[in-house]
Design a protein around this motif. Structure first.
Motif, PDB file in Angstrom:
ATOM      1  N   ASP A 193      -6.962   1.235  -6.697  1.00  0.00           N
ATOM      2  CA  ASP A 193      -6.086   2.319  -6.269  1.00  0.00           C
ATOM      3  C   ASP A 193      -5.695   2.045  -4.814  1.00  0.00           C
ATOM      4  O   ASP A 193      -6.457   2.299  -3.893  1.00  0.00           O
ATOM      5  N   LEU A 194      -4.496   1.503  -4.637  1.00  0.00           N
ATOM      6  CA  LEU A 194      -4.110   1.028  -3.311  1.00  0.00           C
ATOM      7  C   LEU A 194      -3.981   2.152  -2.301  1.00  0.00           C
ATOM      8  O   LEU A 194      -4.291   1.975  -1.120  1.00  0.00           O
ATOM      9  N   MET A 195      -3.505   3.322  -2.735  1.00  0.00           N
ATOM     10  CA  MET A 195      -3.339   4.426  -1.781  1.00  0.00           C
ATOM     11  C   MET A 195      -4.670   4.844  -1.171  1.00  0.00           C
ATOM     12  O   MET A 195      -4.722   5.306  -0.033  1.00  0.00           O
TER      13      MET A 195
ATOM     14  N   ARG B 232      -2.535  11.939   8.468  1.00  0.00           N
ATOM     15  CA  ARG B 232      -1.633  12.159   9.594  1.00  0.00           C
ATOM     16  C   ARG B 232      -2.144  11.616  10.925  1.00  0.00           C
ATOM     17  O   ARG B 232      -1.391  10.921  11.624  1.00  0.00           O
ATOM     18  N   PRO B 233      -3.383  11.902  11.328  1.00  0.00           N
ATOM     19  CA  PRO B 233      -3.806  11.367  12.643  1.00  0.00           C
ATOM     20  C   PRO B 233      -3.716   9.848  12.714  1.00  0.00           C
ATOM     21  O   PRO B 233      -3.200   9.296  13.695  1.00  0.00           O
ATOM     22  N   ALA B 234      -4.205   9.158  11.664  1.00  0.00           N
ATOM     23  CA  ALA B 234      -4.194   7.687  11.691  1.00  0.00           C
ATOM     24  C   ALA B 234      -2.772   7.152  11.643  1.00  0.00           C
ATOM     25  O   ALA B 234      -2.439   6.184  12.348  1.00  0.00           O
ATOM     26  N   VAL B 235      -1.910   7.754  10.822  1.00  0.00           N
ATOM     27  CA  VAL B 235      -0.525   7.293  10.721  1.00  0.00           C
ATOM     28  C   VAL B 235       0.184   7.447  12.057  1.00  0.00           C
ATOM     29  O   VAL B 235       0.882   6.536  12.522  1.00  0.00           O
ATOM     30  N   LEU B 236       0.022   8.587  12.706  1.00  0.00           N
ATOM     31  CA  LEU B 236       0.746   8.831  13.954  1.00  0.00           C
ATOM     32  C   LEU B 236       0.253   7.927  15.080  1.00  0.00           C
ATOM     33  O   LEU B 236       1.042   7.489  15.921  1.00  0.00           O
TER      34      LEU B 236
ATOM     35  N   ALA C  65       8.434   5.142   5.510  1.00  0.00           N
ATOM     36  CA  ALA C  65       7.436   5.243   4.445  1.00  0.00           C
ATOM     37  C   ALA C  65       6.102   5.764   4.979  1.00  0.00           C
ATOM     38  O   ALA C  65       5.398   6.526   4.302  1.00  0.00           O
ATOM     39  N   LEU C  66       5.739   5.360   6.189  1.00  0.00           N
ATOM     40  CA  LEU C  66       4.504   5.872   6.793  1.00  0.00           C
ATOM     41  C   LEU C  66       4.591   7.385   7.000  1.00  0.00           C
ATOM     42  O   LEU C  66       3.632   8.119   6.701  1.00  0.00           O
TER      43      LEU C  66
ATOM     44  N   LEU D 261       0.825  -1.207   0.000  1.00  0.00           N
ATOM     45  CA  LEU D 261       0.000   0.000   0.000  1.00  0.00           C
ATOM     46  C   LEU D 261       0.859   1.258   0.000  1.00  0.00           C
ATOM     47  O   LEU D 261       0.555   2.244  -0.678  1.00  0.00           O
ATOM     48  N   LEU D 262       1.953   1.234   0.763  1.00  0.00           N
ATOM     49  CA  LEU D 262       2.818   2.415   0.850  1.00  0.00           C
ATOM     50  C   LEU D 262       3.635   2.611  -0.414  1.00  0.00           C
ATOM     51  O   LEU D 262       4.005   3.740  -0.758  1.00  0.00           O
TER      52      LEU D 262
END
Length: 534
Positions: A106-108, A144-148, A132-133, A91-92
């Protein structure tokens, strides 16, 4: 054997800068220092540059060793299963596709769902995926909120080492990057010395945990803040808003900034028991009554004739937008800010459903109903929202009307997820998909079965009718992300190339087949993603 020295062995007058100048201008225009002009000059320049490079490196004096980095903090969460870790890497690595991406998913666009599922199951991010995240979150603020949250404390440790990832420190505020929850000294230091974005993040985080502490922190520096900063800080009080905030908000009604006063009034009007709500209720009730002298009872409106100083203090904006009458503008603001529970007593004990069906005299219907819509959204009143929405099968639900589709979408947000899905499914079955995009956006993911079936049936009808297919690309994209993966098997019959009617758009059949193929592939991929996280 004695070696004969060459020009490159000699010290270069002027050093490295002279060599760079000769290389930029060319040896025909600038002879390298210490070299003879002619066809051998380019080779001599390279030789001289090599010697000078070695000389420069050999002349570097050793510096004191830097302090060893503190180890990254441990992440106590369980590691991600290997198949899920491989899926995350895929995905990344994917890049947003250009238009005309064919049948490939569309994986992203699936990354936000994957992050939410991984966080819900409590997994830790693989260490090798953290860069990569962070890069993905840097390019997409919505991630950003979900990644962090998923990346955890080690991502913040990394962010301190790379200026490109400083957004992670700002977003984390004082809750992980620069302070620890429950540490008042660090919290106060960050509030007094941090960047503006860090302070906003800190206040929002603190309000979510301890609303009173967040309000007290803001009050401690309120008088010295800039007007634009006060506005942003005040907006953070929406989180955890309660009756205890009323004294502070009442004080903000006298602020020097009009925008601050307006926001404070809006927040107070969302508290039905506040003094401001009572004042607005008295003003609004004086403008609206039931005329019982008519054959059919009707609502009559007498809008205010002026906006006095007290109304302005309570957040009523005196100057209307271009094209809007002043009395209509003031009236709408009063009704919007008044508690909705006053209208039953004011209008003969009627329920909200009965009130909204009453005729309104003298063309005040649209102004009154639009103000009630805004009040229902602000006060999160589901009963009034249902009444104003009406039946999804009603002709006026498809617009145009007093309640626009944008307002209907906001009203739907006050209802439960199941009720929202049921209403939108009924709307699509009656009015089709052309007006439903905004309404679908407020429905919970994955869509409930009735809503998913309504969307698929409407897409199938549009395909069979030979409709212009590209106008449904937005809904098709939503379906890829929001349709329940269990619906994939129902779509197999739609993968074949349809017969195109004579009046169909050229190439429509191929587009529809390709779009349904991508939809089915994406749904099955989402199902596999969920299984890998178990």
């Amino acid at each position: 054997m004695t070696r004969t020295s060459s020009p490159a062995d000699a010290p270069v007058p002027g050093g490295w800068e002279e060599l760079v100048t000769a290389a930029l201008l060319g040896t025909e225009r600038r002879t390298p220092p210490g070299c003879a002009p002619g066809p051998g000059a380019p080779a001599a320049l390279l030789d001289a540059a090599a010697v000078e490079t070695v000389r420069r490196r050999a002349g570097v004096r050793p510096a004191p060793a830097a302090d060893r980095l503190e180890p990254a903090p441990a992440d106590p969460r369980p590691p991600l299963p290997a198949p899920a870790a491989r899926r995350l890497a895929m995905l990344l690595a994917n890049r947003p596709a250009a238009s005309g991406r064919g049948a490939a998913p569309d994986l992203m666009e699936l990354l936000p769902q994957w992050l939410a599922a991984a966080e819900a199951r409590g997994f830790a991010a693989p260490a090798q995926a953290l860069p990569a995240l962070l890069d993905a979150a840097r390019g997409r603020t919505d991630l950003r909120p979900a990644v962090l949250r998923f990346a955890g404390p080690r991502a913040l440790w990394l962010a301190r080492l790379n200026p490109d990832w400083r957004f992670a420190l700002r977003a984390a505020g004082g809750t992980g990057a620069l302070g620890r929850p429950g540490d008042p000294e660090q919290t106060r230091a960050l509030w007094q010395e941090g960047l503006f974005a860090e302070r906003v993040a800190l206040l929002s985080s603190l309000r979510s945990r301890d609303p009173a502490a967040g309000r007290d922190l803001l009050a401690s520096t309120w008088a010295t803040e800039r007007a634009e900063d006060r506005l942003m800080f005040l907006d953070s009080l929406r989180t955890g808003l309660g009756p205890e905030d009323e004294p502070f908000l009442e004080q903000a009604l006298t602020d020097r900034s009009r925008n601050v006063r307006t926001t404070a009034a809006e927040l107070l009007s969302a508290l039905p028991g506040s003094a401001l709500a009572s004042r607005m209720a008295a003003r609004a009730a004086a403008c609206v009554a039931v005329d019982r002298t008519r054959d059919t009872p009707a609502i009559v409106v007498e809008a205010p004739h002026e906006c006095d100083a007290n109304m302005e203090r309570d957040g009523v904006l005196p100057t209307p937008p271009t094209g809007r009458g002043a009395r209509s503008w003031w009236f709408g603001q009063l009704v919007e800010a008044a508690p909705l529970d006053i209208w039953s007593a004011r209008l003969g004990g009627r329920t909200p459903g009965e009130i909204v069906t009453l005729p309104v005299a003298d063309d005040w219907h649209d102004d009154l109903h639009a103000a009630w819509c805004r009040a229902a959204v602000r006060q999160r009143d589901a009963e009034w929202a249902r009444a104003l929405l009406g039946a999804p099968t009603a002709p006026e639900a498809g617009g145009p009307g007093a309640v626009s589709l944008a307002e209907r979408a906001k009203l739907l947000g006050t209802l439960s997820a199941g009720e929202r899905a049921e209403w939108v499914a009924g709307f699509i079955a009656t009015h089709g998909l052309s007006e439903a995009f905004q309404l679908l956006g407020v429905c919970a993911v994955p869509w409930a079965a009735p809503l998913g079936r309504a969307v698929v049936d409407a897409l199938n009808i549009a395909r069979d009718a030979g409709s212009y297919p590209w106008s449904f690309s937005g809904v098709m994209g939503l379906a890829e992300r929001c349709l329940d993966p269990a619906e994939a098997n129902r779509l197999d019959a739609l993968l074949a190339m349809p017969e195109e009617p004579e009046d169909a758009s050229p190439g429509a059949g191929g587009y529809w087949a390709e779009s349904f193929q991508r939809l089915v592939t994406t749904l099955r991929l989402r199902a596999a993603m969920t299984e890998e996280l178990r």
